[in-house]
Design an enzyme around this catalytic site. Structure first.
Site, short mmCIF file in Angstrom:
data_model
loop_
_atom_site.label_atom_id
_atom_site.label_comp_id
_atom_site.label_asym_id
_atom_site.label_seq_id
_atom_site.Cartn_x
_atom_site.Cartn_y
_atom_site.Cartn_z
N GLU A 159 -8.91 -6.29 23.47
CA GLU A 159 -7.76 -7.16 23.64
C GLU A 159 -8.06 -8.58 23.16
OE1 GLU A 159 -6.03 -4.49 27.31
OE2 GLU A 159 -6.54 -6.54 27.77
N CYS A 199 -8.21 -16.31 22.43
CA CYS A 199 -9.32 -15.80 23.24
C CYS A 199 -9.71 -14.43 22.66
CB CYS A 199 -8.81 -15.68 24.68
SG CYS A 199 -10.02 -15.00 25.80
N CYS A 241 -18.11 -4.22 28.71
CA CYS A 241 -19.23 -5.13 28.99
C CYS A 241 -20.17 -4.42 29.95
CB CYS A 241 -18.74 -6.43 29.61
SG CYS A 241 -20.09 -7.60 29.90
N CYS A 247 -20.10 -7.85 36.30
CA CYS A 247 -19.78 -8.88 37.30
C CYS A 247 -18.72 -8.28 38.22
CB CYS A 247 -19.27 -10.15 36.61
SG CYS A 247 -20.48 -10.84 35.47
N CYS A 279 -14.76 -8.91 37.72
CA CYS A 279 -14.22 -8.87 36.35
C CYS A 279 -13.78 -7.46 35.97
CB CYS A 279 -15.28 -9.37 35.38
SG CYS A 279 -14.84 -9.15 33.65
N GLU A 303 -19.85 -9.68 26.51
CA GLU A 303 -20.78 -10.80 26.65
C GLU A 303 -21.28 -11.16 25.25
OE1 GLU A 303 -22.04 -13.10 28.76
OE2 GLU A 303 -23.20 -13.63 27.00
N SER A 344 -18.61 -18.33 25.49
CA SER A 344 -18.74 -18.29 26.95
C SER A 344 -19.74 -17.21 27.32
CB SER A 344 -17.38 -17.96 27.58
OG SER A 344 -17.50 -17.79 28.97
N LEU A 355 -20.80 -19.71 35.78
CA LEU A 355 -21.77 -19.94 36.87
C LEU A 355 -21.34 -19.23 38.16
CD1 LEU A 355 -24.41 -21.43 37.42
CD2 LEU A 355 -23.07 -23.43 38.08
N ASN A 387 -8.11 -13.84 39.26
CA ASN A 387 -6.98 -12.97 38.92
C ASN A 387 -7.33 -11.56 39.36
OD1 ASN A 387 -5.29 -14.88 37.47
ND2 ASN A 387 -6.97 -14.94 36.01
N CYS A 402 -7.48 -14.42 32.57
CA CYS A 402 -8.94 -14.32 32.60
C CYS A 402 -9.36 -13.16 33.47
CB CYS A 402 -9.56 -15.54 33.25
SG CYS A 402 -9.34 -17.02 32.36
#
Ligand code: SAH
Ligand code: SF4
Length: 353
Positions: free
Chosen positions: A93, A106, A113, A117, A120, A164, A195, A218, A295, A338
């Site tokens: 996407e 973006c 990934c 995390c 996410c 990533e 990022s 972070l 989100n 995000c």
């Protein structure tokens, strides 16, 4: 039959090498890049300033392949999300976010990934493969072909989509070369941002290889909590991450700063004490903090911090002299905000079970 080389994988230097091997002069690179990136022509036959012999040769050995757009989704706030098929049943996407003074694209760097995390959506999909330079650059080409440059231009590109970027270094660096190159997209180094969740050795190499902006995800101010939220922290803890941040800050010829991203999770990382800890951690670093309201997505149990809590957090950072802003949530109605990017990922790590 030889496999044709997709020339969208090549930065200027690689194209020079490609043409040299064909016995062509370096100005062919400029001609070809103008056709692709300025005129958006992808058919060698239409590139009339290339000799006929060269055009025939290129048709035999090279191609300029753009992947297929599966769908284009428009959110009420002007955000556009493209779902793009990368072959092998993988969809990624790409999201365009228009603002008053800029338009940010973006982009994704991987199909899925592997870093998992916990907050996410991409992390929940697992990981399939890296994208090539061509597949990264194609996202920018597809968006710029679709957007009307008069009112919707791409002024900024951020590697904040799926994946990533620092686990796909070569492809991402070559894509950055093209984003910065005047013969291609010609963006300024401040307007291209990588990022990363903190792949420390790669960040050290990145500091020297591409002069773009850096955002660090972070999300926590202690190793204990960050180990939980961003599992790669177990390998590269906060102290090492901040060390490499300093290497990045000192590497450029121009003044640099780092954007620290901090997702606001209710009752997890949003207390006044944690704000104080964060301020302490960032002391002496040329930093800006971007608070991102969490989100939600179906698999997640987290909740977003209240507006009042986010404001309190921001005020504490302000009072400690740290530049802080809160990211506005955009594109939520098309799942483009995000952390909501899920695409279609055939997980090869089998992490999801
Ligand atoms: N892998 C890179 C880039 C992609 S994620 C990285 O982690 O930095 C881009 C940003 O979105 C990161 O700061 C990430 O932490 C944040 N993010 C991920 N999931 C989110 C969610 N559910 N809500 C808000 N932000 C999220
Ligand atoms: Fe991967 Fe970034 Fe999502 Fe973490 S936040 S799982 S590193 S895409």
């Amino acid at each position: 039959m030889i496999e044709k080389q997709n020339l969208l994988n090549f930065n200027q230097q690689a194209l020079d090498g490609f043409f040299a091997e064909l016995g062509e002069k370096p100005f062919r690179t400029k001609q070809l890049m103008k056709w692709i990136y300025k005129d958006k022509v992808f058919d060698f036959n239409q590139m009339l300033n290339l000799s006929k012999k060269l055009r025939e040769n290129l048709n035999k050995i090279a191609c300029l392949n753009l992947p297929t757009v599966v769908s284009k989704n428009y959110a009420h706030d002007g955000v556009i999300k493209w779902v793009i098929n990368m072959g092998d049943n993988s969809n990624i996407e790409t999201v365009y976010i228009p603002e008053k003074d800029r338009g940010t694209l973006c982009i994704s760097s991987q199909v899925g990934c592997a870093l998992a995390c916990t907050f996410c959506s991409t992390g929940y999909q697992g990981f399939n493969r890296n994208l090539s330079t061509a597949e990264i650059i194609a996202q920018v080409l597809i968006a710029s072909l679709d957007l009307n440059p008069k009112n919707k231009r791409i002024s900024n590109v951020v590697f904040m989509g799926m994946g990533e970027p620092m686990l796909n270094e070569e492809a991402v660096y070559n894509a950055c070369d093209l984003l910065l190159d005047d013969l291609a997209f010609g963006l300024s180094r401040r307007k291209v941002t990588i990022s990363s969740s903190g792949v420390v050795p790669a960040l050290e190499r990145m500091s020297k290889r591409v002069p773009v902006s850096l955002a660090i995800s972070l999300h926590a101010s202690t190793n204990e909590l960050r180990d939980e939220l961003v599992p790669i922290n177990k390998k590269y803890p906060i102290e090492e991450l901040l060390k490499v941040c300093k290497i990045y800050l000192n590497a450029g010829t121009q003044e640099r700063h780092i954007l620290f991203e901090y997702v606001m999770l209710k009752g997890i990382n949003d207390s006044a004490q944690q704000a104080e800890q964060l301020a302490k951690l960032l002391k002496g670093i040329s930093a800006k903090v971007n608070l991102i309201p969490f989100n939600s997505f179906p698999q997640s149990d987290y909740q977003v911090s209240s507006v009042a809590t986010i404001e309190r957090f921001q005020d504490i950072l302000f009072s400690r002299g740290i530049r802080t802003m809160t990211r506005k949530t955009r594109g939520k109605d098309v799942d483009a905000a995000c952390g909501q990017l899920a695409g279609k990922v055939k997980d090869k790590t089998k992490r999801g079970g």
